[in-house]
Design a protein around this motif. Sequence first.
Motif, PDB file in Angstrom:
ATOM      1  N   VAL A   5       0.857  -1.180   0.000  1.00 53.04           N
ATOM      2  CA  VAL A   5       0.000   0.000   0.000  1.00 53.04           C
ATOM      3  C   VAL A   5       0.893   1.229   0.000  1.00 53.04           C
ATOM      4  N   VAL A   6       0.776   2.043  -1.039  1.00 49.57           N
ATOM      5  CA  VAL A   6       1.572   3.265  -1.152  1.00 49.57           C
ATOM      6  C   VAL A   6       0.639   4.456  -0.969  1.00 49.57           C
ATOM      7  N   SER A  43       6.167  11.149  -1.131  1.00 51.71           N
ATOM      8  CA  SER A  43       5.830  12.540  -1.405  1.00 51.71           C
ATOM      9  C   SER A  43       6.792  13.045  -2.468  1.00 51.71           C
ATOM     10  N   LEU A  44       6.706  14.310  -2.791  1.00 48.33           N
ATOM     11  CA  LEU A  44       7.592  14.851  -3.810  1.00 48.33           C
ATOM     12  C   LEU A  44       9.054  14.743  -3.418  1.00 48.33           C
ATOM     13  N   ARG A  45       9.343  14.919  -2.129  1.00 52.23           N
ATOM     14  CA  ARG A  45      10.721  14.902  -1.652  1.00 52.23           C
ATOM     15  C   ARG A  45      10.827  13.976  -0.450  1.00 52.23           C
ATOM     16  N   GLU A  46      11.995  13.382  -0.254  1.00 47.33           N
ATOM     17  CA  GLU A  46      12.212  12.607   0.957  1.00 47.33           C
ATOM     18  C   GLU A  46      12.432  13.550   2.133  1.00 47.33           C
ATOM     19  N   GLY A  47      12.341  13.010   3.333  1.00 50.80           N
ATOM     20  CA  GLY A  47      12.476  13.826   4.529  1.00 50.80           C
ATOM     21  C   GLY A  47      11.129  14.031   5.193  1.00 50.80           C
ATOM     22  N   THR A  61      11.228   7.554   0.572  1.00 45.48           N
ATOM     23  CA  THR A  61      11.368   7.428  -0.879  1.00 45.48           C
ATOM     24  C   THR A  61      10.505   8.461  -1.583  1.00 45.48           C
ATOM     25  N   PRO A  62      11.100   9.386  -2.350  1.00 43.59           N
ATOM     26  CA  PRO A  62      10.285  10.357  -3.096  1.00 43.59           C
ATOM     27  C   PRO A  62       9.501   9.658  -4.190  1.00 43.59           C
TER      28      PRO A  62
END
Length: 321
Positions: A5-6, A43-47, A61-62
């Motif tokens: 599930v993502v 999401s768009l960016r990791e973190g 993982t972006p």
Amino acid sequence: MQRRVVMVIFEGFQLLDMAGPADVFAMAALLSGEGDYQVEVTSLREGNVRAVNGIAIAVDTPIADVTGPIDTLVVVGGWATMELLANRELVDGIARLAGSSRRVTSVCSGALLLAEAGLLDGMRATTHWLAADELRGRYPRVEVDSDPIYVKEGQVWTSAGVTAGIDLALALVAEDHGHALARDVACALVVYLHRPGGQSQFSVPMNALPPRSEPLRELQAFIDANPADDLSVPALARHAGMSERHFSRVFTEQSGVSPGRYVELSRADAARRLLETTDHPLERVAREAGLGTPETLYRVFRRHWRISPGDYRRRFQAKEC
């Protein structure tokens, strides 16, 4: 069998849109003894990605780096959704992930991101009742139904606002494992397996615009404050100092609804507040709200909220602890 599930999140997302379904999948994995649901967030960016309530979720993982088959794609919503519809990186990323997913879902206003990605064209879909008009206006190829808690169209599922993501996830678990496991998950999380009624019971029917004319704005305030008064078109026209025909035309033009429609909406809202805040019998509620009889009160509630006045009071009446 592993069910990946993502969940797609973004800055300003609604935390419960993500956390509710994630906990359903986690509980299902625990109770089934199979541990088959594996939830990831992207999401768009990791973190750290911060929800609208300030809580941050760590993304490893972006979206551009998410690869491989996906069982269930979940696109969440939130107040920031509208600003992100023009973000091609996010929208194209969702479209790409959808192409490798067995089923695609959205929670709340996440339906707008699915629609922007072209994933709802020609389909029936739902979203938070507050976002329904936006979805309908922006994407005319989508058949928007603002009442259901969730809608299934083939392998695409959309849900109503916020906590409705839990209802959606329970339905997905039932599809995968049967109703017995979904029932056990619902019991463990202390939620309904099948929530009674649609989301119209949570919405406010008043959707008129404030008129440009100050006298008409004052008249709207008078209507709202005096639901039991004579609010017929002749009486309101006299109050506004206009002919009936001119009054009806100007009021409708400036508020977006006819005078009669506005009066009904205002009285329905007055009745709703009385049911929430008083123990008055239905006869008195109907009288004080300007609806006359309990029969009219019942018809108005069925029309606007698809629920009886009695059921509405049982669910929403404010009670002392």
